[in-house]
Design an enzyme around this catalytic site. Structure first.
Site, PDB file in Angstrom:
ATOM      1  CB  VAL A 180     -12.238 -38.061   0.114  1.00 21.65           C
ATOM      2  CG1 VAL A 180     -11.168 -37.960   1.198  1.00 21.65           C
ATOM      3  CG2 VAL A 180     -11.660 -37.706  -1.242  1.00 21.65           C
ATOM      4  CG  HIS A 211     -16.007 -34.001   1.353  1.00 17.31           C
ATOM      5  ND1 HIS A 211     -15.752 -35.324   1.672  1.00 17.31           N
ATOM      6  CD2 HIS A 211     -16.321 -34.002   0.036  1.00 17.31           C
ATOM      7  CE1 HIS A 211     -15.909 -36.070   0.586  1.00 17.31           C
ATOM      8  NE2 HIS A 211     -16.264 -35.295  -0.418  1.00 17.31           N
TER       9      HIS A 211
END
Lengths: 114, 114
Positions: A96, A100
């Protein structure tokens, strides 16, 4: 700018299991856990990845790691330990394009780390 | 307080292959590389691990990640990508009680990360 999967989860457009939320980041459970505990620490600001991090992002990045450490304690991982992972690009396995930090624990992690 | 292996390398008491050095951290090559490029970003201040990180360490932690990103570029890993790993305690596989960020690249990293 297109909204990322994580921005849509943060905004409540897609369900997510939230473990933490503050002004700068959220922590959710990974939907494909690779360990008994597998969480994602995600900045609300959609930095595309660590590759895009600038000096101005330093304090945000540090906050993500301190939050990861705190949530690891909250999840009962402090004594046995855990692993934090940030994937960058294809070789990193980044899926993605929104920064993160993976927090994995609850089992001994092997070496090499992938 | 006992000197860690990394403090002894930073102080030149044990040889290390340095790739970067600034006021807050150094980057050296891992002596047991798990990928074609395998570096360690190590704060000079011997924080025992991410488990010990406090709010006051936030900016140092962010600096370590920004330096990792910069050194990844310098090592030619920016385009294909790379992985950053922080091991905490036994389950994390932490071997030296002095915080360090692993930077691995030069091959596709697998999933799970260990």
């Amino acid at each position: 700018m297109e909204s990322t999967l994580f921005t849509r989860i943060i905004n409540g457009e897609i369900p997510g299991e939230f473990v933490h939320r503050d002004d700068l980041c959220v922590v959710i459970r990974d939907i494909h856990p690779q360990a008994p505990t597998h969480l994602l620490v995600i900045p609300i600001q959609p930095l595309p990845g660590i590759q895009a991090a600038q000096d101005a992002d330093q304090s945000l990045l540090g906050h993500l790691l301190v939050v990861a450490r705190r949530i690891a304690e909250q999840e009962g991982l402090a004594e046995d330990g855990y692993r934090l992972v940030i994937n960058a690009g294809d070789h990193g396995g980044q899926e993605v394009p929104h920064l993160h930090v993976h927090l994995l624990g609850g089992r001994p992690m092997r070496w090499p780390p992938g």
